[in-house]
Scaffold this motif. Structure first.
Motif, PDB file in Angstrom:
ATOM      1  N   GLY A  57       0.859  -1.186   0.000  1.00 30.62           N
ATOM      2  CA  GLY A  57       0.000   0.000   0.000  1.00 30.62           C
ATOM      3  C   GLY A  57       0.889   1.228   0.000  1.00 30.62           C
ATOM      4  O   GLY A  57       1.708   1.414  -0.890  1.00 30.62           O
ATOM      5  N   ASN A  58       0.737   2.071   1.023  1.00 30.61           N
ATOM      6  CA  ASN A  58       1.611   3.248   1.122  1.00 30.61           C
ATOM      7  C   ASN A  58       2.634   3.109   2.249  1.00 30.61           C
ATOM      8  O   ASN A  58       3.256   4.073   2.651  1.00 30.61           O
ATOM      9  N   SER A  59       2.830   1.885   2.743  1.00 29.35           N
ATOM     10  CA  SER A  59       3.823   1.609   3.775  1.00 29.35           C
ATOM     11  C   SER A  59       5.094   1.073   3.110  1.00 29.35           C
ATOM     12  O   SER A  59       5.040   0.166   2.281  1.00 29.35           O
ATOM     13  N   VAL A  60       6.229   1.637   3.496  1.00 28.94           N
ATOM     14  CA  VAL A  60       7.513   1.268   2.891  1.00 28.94           C
ATOM     15  C   VAL A  60       8.478   0.834   3.990  1.00 28.94           C
ATOM     16  O   VAL A  60       8.651   1.530   4.983  1.00 28.94           O
ATOM     17  N   VAL A  61       9.103  -0.326   3.796  1.00 26.28           N
ATOM     18  CA  VAL A  61      10.142  -0.829   4.698  1.00 26.28           C
ATOM     19  C   VAL A  61      11.429  -0.906   3.879  1.00 26.28           C
ATOM     20  O   VAL A  61      11.487  -1.615   2.874  1.00 26.28           O
ATOM     21  N   LEU A  62      12.447  -0.160   4.306  1.00 26.10           N
ATOM     22  CA  LEU A  62      13.718  -0.103   3.577  1.00 26.10           C
ATOM     23  C   LEU A  62      14.797  -0.854   4.335  1.00 26.10           C
ATOM     24  O   LEU A  62      14.854  -0.797   5.563  1.00 26.10           O
ATOM     25  N   TYR A  63      15.657  -1.550   3.588  1.00 26.48           N
ATOM     26  CA  TYR A  63      16.743  -2.296   4.211  1.00 26.48           C
ATOM     27  C   TYR A  63      17.888  -2.479   3.219  1.00 26.48           C
ATOM     28  O   TYR A  63      17.707  -2.391   2.002  1.00 26.48           O
ATOM     29  N   GLY A  64      19.060  -2.720   3.756  1.00 23.98           N
ATOM     30  CA  GLY A  64      20.227  -3.022   2.941  1.00 23.98           C
ATOM     31  C   GLY A  64      20.590  -4.481   3.080  1.00 23.98           C
ATOM     32  O   GLY A  64      20.227  -5.129   4.068  1.00 23.98           O
ATOM     33  N   GLN A  65      21.283  -5.010   2.082  1.00 22.49           N
ATOM     34  CA  GLN A  65      21.746  -6.393   2.135  1.00 22.49           C
ATOM     35  C   GLN A  65      23.236  -6.434   1.825  1.00 22.49           C
ATOM     36  O   GLN A  65      23.708  -5.731   0.928  1.00 22.49           O
ATOM     37  N   ILE A  66      23.946  -7.275   2.564  1.00 29.71           N
ATOM     38  CA  ILE A  66      25.386  -7.456   2.367  1.00 29.71           C
ATOM     39  C   ILE A  66      25.611  -8.939   2.094  1.00 29.71           C
ATOM     40  O   ILE A  66      25.150  -9.793   2.856  1.00 29.71           O
ATOM     41  N   GLY A  67      26.305  -9.246   1.008  1.00 29.16           N
ATOM     42  CA  GLY A  67      26.572 -10.635   0.650  1.00 29.16           C
ATOM     43  C   GLY A  67      27.961 -10.787   0.068  1.00 29.16           C
ATOM     44  O   GLY A  67      28.710  -9.818  -0.082  1.00 29.16           O
ATOM     45  N   LEU A  68      28.292 -12.011  -0.306  1.00 25.94           N
ATOM     46  CA  LEU A  68      29.585 -12.272  -0.927  1.00 25.94           C
ATOM     47  C   LEU A  68      29.602 -11.675  -2.330  1.00 25.94           C
ATOM     48  O   LEU A  68      28.614 -11.740  -3.056  1.00 25.94           O
ATOM     49  N   ALA A  69      30.735 -11.127  -2.723  1.00 22.82           N
ATOM     50  CA  ALA A  69      30.867 -10.546  -4.057  1.00 22.82           C
ATOM     51  C   ALA A  69      31.087 -11.622  -5.120  1.00 22.82           C
ATOM     52  O   ALA A  69      30.867 -11.387  -6.290  1.00 22.82           O
ATOM     53  N   GLY A 117      16.152  -0.781   9.025  1.00 24.24           N
ATOM     54  CA  GLY A 117      16.325   0.526   9.619  1.00 24.24           C
ATOM     55  C   GLY A 117      15.218   1.524   9.414  1.00 24.24           C
ATOM     56  O   GLY A 117      14.908   2.267  10.317  1.00 24.24           O
ATOM     57  N   ILE A 118      14.593   1.599   8.244  1.00 31.06           N
ATOM     58  CA  ILE A 118      13.638   2.673   8.009  1.00 31.06           C
ATOM     59  C   ILE A 118      12.297   2.094   7.584  1.00 31.06           C
ATOM     60  O   ILE A 118      12.212   1.305   6.639  1.00 31.06           O
ATOM     61  N   THR A 119      11.246   2.500   8.298  1.00 32.55           N
ATOM     62  CA  THR A 119       9.871   2.163   7.948  1.00 32.55           C
ATOM     63  C   THR A 119       9.102   3.472   7.921  1.00 32.55           C
ATOM     64  O   THR A 119       9.217   4.276   8.845  1.00 32.55           O
ATOM     65  N   ALA A 120       8.328   3.685   6.857  1.00 34.79           N
ATOM     66  CA  ALA A 120       7.613   4.953   6.733  1.00 34.79           C
ATOM     67  C   ALA A 120       6.318   4.762   5.967  1.00 34.79           C
ATOM     68  O   ALA A 120       6.152   3.801   5.225  1.00 34.79           O
ATOM     69  N   THR A 121       5.405   5.698   6.179  1.00 37.70           N
ATOM     70  CA  THR A 121       4.181   5.793   5.398  1.00 37.70           C
ATOM     71  C   THR A 121       4.331   7.009   4.504  1.00 37.70           C
ATOM     72  O   THR A 121       4.626   8.099   4.988  1.00 37.70           O
ATOM     73  N   VAL A 122       4.170   6.795   3.205  1.00 35.37           N
ATOM     74  CA  VAL A 122       4.376   7.876   2.243  1.00 35.37           C
ATOM     75  C   VAL A 122       3.133   8.047   1.375  1.00 35.37           C
ATOM     76  O   VAL A 122       2.332   7.119   1.248  1.00 35.37           O
ATOM     77  N   PRO A 123       2.961   9.216   0.772  1.00 34.99           N
ATOM     78  CA  PRO A 123       1.794   9.440  -0.077  1.00 34.99           C
ATOM     79  C   PRO A 123       1.799   8.525  -1.306  1.00 34.99           C
ATOM     80  O   PRO A 123       2.863   8.259  -1.877  1.00 34.99           O
ATOM     81  N   CYS A 124       0.619   8.053  -1.688  1.00 28.62           N
ATOM     82  CA  CYS A 124       0.495   7.234  -2.893  1.00 28.62           C
ATOM     83  C   CYS A 124       0.945   8.050  -4.100  1.00 28.62           C
ATOM     84  O   CYS A 124       0.731   9.259  -4.166  1.00 28.62           O
ATOM     85  N   GLY A 125       1.592   7.390  -5.028  1.00 31.65           N
ATOM     86  CA  GLY A 125       2.052   8.047  -6.234  1.00 31.65           C
ATOM     87  C   GLY A 125       3.424   8.677  -6.109  1.00 31.65           C
ATOM     88  O   GLY A 125       3.960   9.197  -7.085  1.00 31.65           O
ATOM     89  N   SER A 126       4.021   8.637  -4.927  1.00 36.14           N
ATOM     90  CA  SER A 126       5.338   9.244  -4.753  1.00 36.14           C
ATOM     91  C   SER A 126       6.432   8.216  -5.058  1.00 36.14           C
ATOM     92  O   SER A 126       6.169   7.038  -5.241  1.00 36.14           O
ATOM     93  N   THR A 127       7.654   8.696  -5.097  1.00 33.34           N
ATOM     94  CA  THR A 127       8.817   7.837  -5.312  1.00 33.34           C
ATOM     95  C   THR A 127       9.758   8.002  -4.126  1.00 33.34           C
ATOM     96  O   THR A 127      10.040   9.124  -3.712  1.00 33.34           O
ATOM     97  N   VAL A 128      10.214   6.888  -3.597  1.00 32.74           N
ATOM     98  CA  VAL A 128      11.147   6.903  -2.470  1.00 32.74           C
ATOM     99  C   VAL A 128      12.550   6.648  -3.012  1.00 32.74           C
ATOM    100  O   VAL A 128      12.772   5.704  -3.776  1.00 32.74           O
ATOM    101  N   HIS A 129      13.481   7.490  -2.635  1.00 31.01           N
ATOM    102  CA  HIS A 129      14.888   7.329  -3.015  1.00 31.01           C
ATOM    103  C   HIS A 129      15.638   6.814  -1.788  1.00 31.01           C
ATOM    104  O   HIS A 129      15.623   7.455  -0.737  1.00 31.01           O
ATOM    105  N   ALA A 130      16.274   5.652  -1.918  1.00 29.19           N
ATOM    106  CA  ALA A 130      16.999   5.051  -0.797  1.00 29.19           C
ATOM    107  C   ALA A 130      18.462   4.875  -1.168  1.00 29.19           C
ATOM    108  O   ALA A 130      18.800   4.638  -2.336  1.00 29.19           O
ATOM    109  N   SER A 131      19.327   4.969  -0.164  1.00 33.27           N
ATOM    110  CA  SER A 131      20.757   4.806  -0.349  1.00 33.27           C
ATOM    111  C   SER A 131      21.309   3.941   0.785  1.00 33.27           C
ATOM    112  O   SER A 131      20.903   4.103   1.936  1.00 33.27           O
ATOM    113  N   PHE A 132      22.229   3.038   0.446  1.00 29.96           N
ATOM    114  CA  PHE A 132      22.831   2.158   1.445  1.00 29.96           C
ATOM    115  C   PHE A 132      24.327   2.107   1.188  1.00 29.96           C
ATOM    116  O   PHE A 132      24.770   1.924   0.049  1.00 29.96           O
TER     117      PHE A 132
END
Length: 152
Positions: A57-69, A117-132
């Motif tokens: 819906g309009n709930s966003v959960v952001l996370y980073g992942q670290i693995g073997l190269a 780390g980050i959980t947020a509710t954002v307006p529908c139709g928006s774009t979330v920019h994430a950086s890790f």
């Protein structure tokens, strides 16, 4: 009562039960599906990293992942020694407010590590920019990013 009369009574009772109206059950509204979007993988501190978002819906959960190269080089000791890493996860609504920033430590050895780390509710139709980003004692950060549409 004779045998035929009992059978007839049983059949009549069964027919009455089958003919009775069945109560309608209120169907539960369909739960919103969760869509997972990840950015491109990057190489940081000798590891493969990426940033991901789970959107429901309009709930966003952001996370980073670290693995073997990749696979270890021939002659490399296995398993590798644990690496202590500094992590940083940031997010904002494109053209809008910050959703937050989280810094922390993670220990990586072989298994993929998820950095929440980050959980947020954002307006529908928006774009979330994430950086890790991940850095170690000898290597600086090289952030990976993702732009995630929030379609409700």
């Amino acid at each position: 009562m004779n045998r035929i009369a009992r059978i007839a009574a049983g059949v009549a009772g069964a027919a009455a039960l089958l003919a009775a109206p069945v109560p309608a059950f209120a169907s539960a509204p369909a739960a919103a599906a969760t869509v997972t979007t990840c950015g491109w993988s990057g190489l940081q501190a000798g590891l493969s990293t990426k940033v991901c978002a789970d959107v429901t819906g309009n709930s966003v959960v952001l996370y980073g992942q670290i693995g073997l190269a990749g696979p270890p080089s021939p002659g490399t000791p296995w398993p590798p020694a644990p690496q202590e890493l500094l992590t940083r996860l940031t997010a904002n609504v494109a053209g809008g407010n910050s959703l937050g920033a989280v810094s922390g430590r993670a220990v990586f050895q072989v298994s993929t590590v998820r950095v929440d780390g980050i959980t947020a509710t954002v307006p529908c139709g928006s774009t979330v920019h994430a950086s890790f980003s991940v850095e170690s004692f000898y290597r600086g950060p090289a952030p990976v990013t993702a732009d995630v549409p929030v379609v409700c």
